[in-house]
Design a protein around this motif. Structure first.
Motif: not given
Length: 112
Positions: A85-93, A49-55, A62-63
């Motif tokens: 959420a920021d940490e998840f995005v870093r992890w994904l990147t 919900y906070q980062r719909p662009e990531v999902a 995603y799941g």
């Protein structure tokens, strides 16, 4: 039960639910595992919900990717969901699941 005992028991329960800690005395381990999965999924929905662009960018991945991330790095009880959420995005990147974010022109100019 004293306040300090109650605080200790609550901390043990949170550790079991959020960080794969051992189940506290008196709690059913199987039920705690179910509740831990439910909480992780809830965190995943909040993050989506906070980062719909990531999902959206990850689609069906995603799941499973969030489950992998959160199993190794559960959300801390006192942690803001935006920081998580920021940490998840870093992890994904870092793992190549998302492209590195482009720097905005203003960011580039400030760093000169």
């Amino acid at each position: 039960m004293s306040r300090s005992d109650l605080a200790r028991r609550q901390a043990e329960l949170l550790q079991a639910l959020l960080a794969d800690g051992p189940p506290p005395a008196g709690f059913d381990p199987a039920r705690l595992r179910v509740e831990a999965r439910v909480l992780r999924r809830k965190h995943g929905r909040v993050l989506a919900y906070q980062r719909p662009e990531v999902a959206e960018a990850l689609g069906e991945r995603y799941g499973p990717l969030f489950a992998e991330f959160s199993s190794g790095r559960p959300k801390k009880a006192t942690e803001r969901s935006g920081a998580y959420a920021d940490e998840f995005v870093r992890w994904l990147t870092e793992r190549g699941h998302l492209p590195k974010p482009r720097r905005r022109l203003a960011d580039r100019l400030r760093r000169r």
